[in-house]
Design a protein around this motif. Structure first.
Motif, short mmCIF file in Angstrom:
data_model
loop_
_atom_site.label_atom_id
_atom_site.label_comp_id
_atom_site.label_asym_id
_atom_site.label_seq_id
_atom_site.Cartn_x
_atom_site.Cartn_y
_atom_site.Cartn_z
N ALA A 1 0.83 -1.21 0.00
CA ALA A 1 0.00 0.00 0.00
C ALA A 1 0.86 1.26 0.00
O ALA A 1 0.55 2.23 -0.69
CB ALA A 1 -0.93 -0.01 1.21
N GLY A 2 1.94 1.23 0.77
CA GLY A 2 2.83 2.40 0.78
C GLY A 2 3.47 2.67 -0.56
O GLY A 2 3.54 3.82 -1.02
N VAL A 3 3.94 1.60 -1.22
CA VAL A 3 4.56 1.78 -2.54
C VAL A 3 3.54 2.29 -3.55
O VAL A 3 3.82 3.22 -4.32
CB VAL A 3 5.19 0.45 -3.00
CG1 VAL A 3 5.67 0.55 -4.44
CG2 VAL A 3 6.35 0.06 -2.09
N LEU A 4 2.35 1.69 -3.56
CA LEU A 4 1.32 2.13 -4.49
C LEU A 4 0.88 3.57 -4.21
O LEU A 4 0.61 4.34 -5.14
CB LEU A 4 0.11 1.19 -4.42
CG LEU A 4 0.34 -0.23 -4.94
CD1 LEU A 4 -0.93 -1.07 -4.77
CD2 LEU A 4 0.75 -0.22 -6.41
N GLN A 5 0.82 3.94 -2.92
CA GLN A 5 0.45 5.31 -2.57
C GLN A 5 1.49 6.29 -3.08
O GLN A 5 1.14 7.36 -3.63
CB GLN A 5 0.29 5.43 -1.06
CG GLN A 5 -0.06 6.82 -0.58
CD GLN A 5 -1.44 7.28 -0.98
OE1 GLN A 5 -2.28 6.46 -1.34
NE2 GLN A 5 -1.68 8.58 -0.94
#
Length: 305
Positions: free
Chosen positions: A284-288
């Motif tokens: 989720a952090g990478v996609l965000q």
């Protein structure tokens, strides 16, 4: 917590404080060496070169540049104290909640600080865009009143917003010392990503080189700046909905995730204390970050760096 946990926390905080002191000493040493090298280069530069195109410049360090761009008027002591408090808070989070929670908190802290600095930087640029045509008109009025070009520039920028303070201070010193000052406007344009200031520098340099009248050049520059400002305002009004949507899409997902973690203890435990939750947080952090980067590139336009 147990005595071993307290000992580990104290050891971590002590190591962090030692590291901070070492970093501060190293930074002070590098800064002093940089000042010495700059002084040596200034002394070794011939006088005729100083009076040419390489005259007065806006020379700022990386940290000072960030503070000036964001209009952050903090002393070095206050900045160090706030950094120490932030590092201690992150250390306590790491000791009490673990590394995963630390990474999540660090992500939110960096994002909030980056957004806050970006908003202040964009506000500074907006003020420059709005006031620069009026400053050029004030220069023309001072010339009509019988003042020289140099004193007209100083008087016009003195009456403007404090955002021009770094330029006015160096401009006054350069004029009083008889040095070339047109490069100051180019450095100021690069500092705040304002191409309109380059037009002012070109106009002043053309006049100083070829001895032409400054009035028609400044009138054309003022007219051009007003046209650019009108187009920029129209563009910003036309893209306001798109920019608001992009900002909302960038803020809502992490805010919603933080809200769900705070109100649902079971969801928080599964997300923060299991390997699957750690993987989901990482993805989720990478996609965000990728999504924020893509949307930031999409909303770039007139007047944005």
């Amino acid at each position: 917590m147990s005595s071993q946990a307290w000992f580990a926390a104290a050891l971590f905080v002590g190591s962090l404080a030692t590291l901070l002191v070492m970093v501060q000493l190293g930074w002070g040493y590098l800064r002093s060496r940089r000042q010495i090298n700059q002084a040596i280069r200034t002394r070794l530069t011939p006088a005729n070169e100083n009076s040419g195109l390489g005259g007065a410049r806006v020379d700022l360090g990386p940290l000072e540049k960030l503070l000036v761009q964001g209009d952050i008027r903090w002393s070095m002591q206050r900045l160090v104290m706030m950094s120490v408090v932030l590092l201690l808070a992150l250390a306590m989070v790491a000791v009490s909640r673990g590394v995963v929670v630390l990474l999540v908190v660090l992500f939110f802290v960096v994002t909030v600080i980056g957004i806050w600095w970006r908003m202040r930087f964009q506000k500074q640029r907006q003020v420059i865009h709005e006031e620069l045509p009026g400053v050029m008109a004030a220069v023309l009025r001072n010339i009509d009143a019988g003042r020289s070009l140099e004193h007209s520039l100083i008087a016009a920028f003195d009456e403007s917003s404090p955002v021009f303070s770094p330029l006015v201070f160096r401009l006054r010193n350069a004029i009083e010392a008889g040095r070339e000052y047109t490069r100051l406007f180019e450095d100021f344009a690069e500092l705040y990503k304002v191409p309109a200031m380059v037009l002012v520098a070109i106009a002043l340099r053309t006049t100083s080189r070829f001895g032409s009248s400054i009035r028609p050049v400044l009138e054309q520059v003022s007219t051009s700046l007003r046209s650019q400002q009108a187009l920029r305002q129209e563009f910003m009004a036309a893209t306001a909905e798109t920019r608001f949507t992009a900002i909302s899409f960038a803020i809502i997902p992490p805010a919603l995730a933080a809200f769900m973690v705070l109100i649902n203890q079971e969801y928080s435990d599964a997300l923060l204390n299991t390997s699957t939750g750690h993987s989901l947080l990482l993805i989720a952090g990478v996609l965000q970050m990728v999504g924020m980067l893509v949307m930031w590139r999409m909303i770039q336009g007139v007047g944005r760096g």
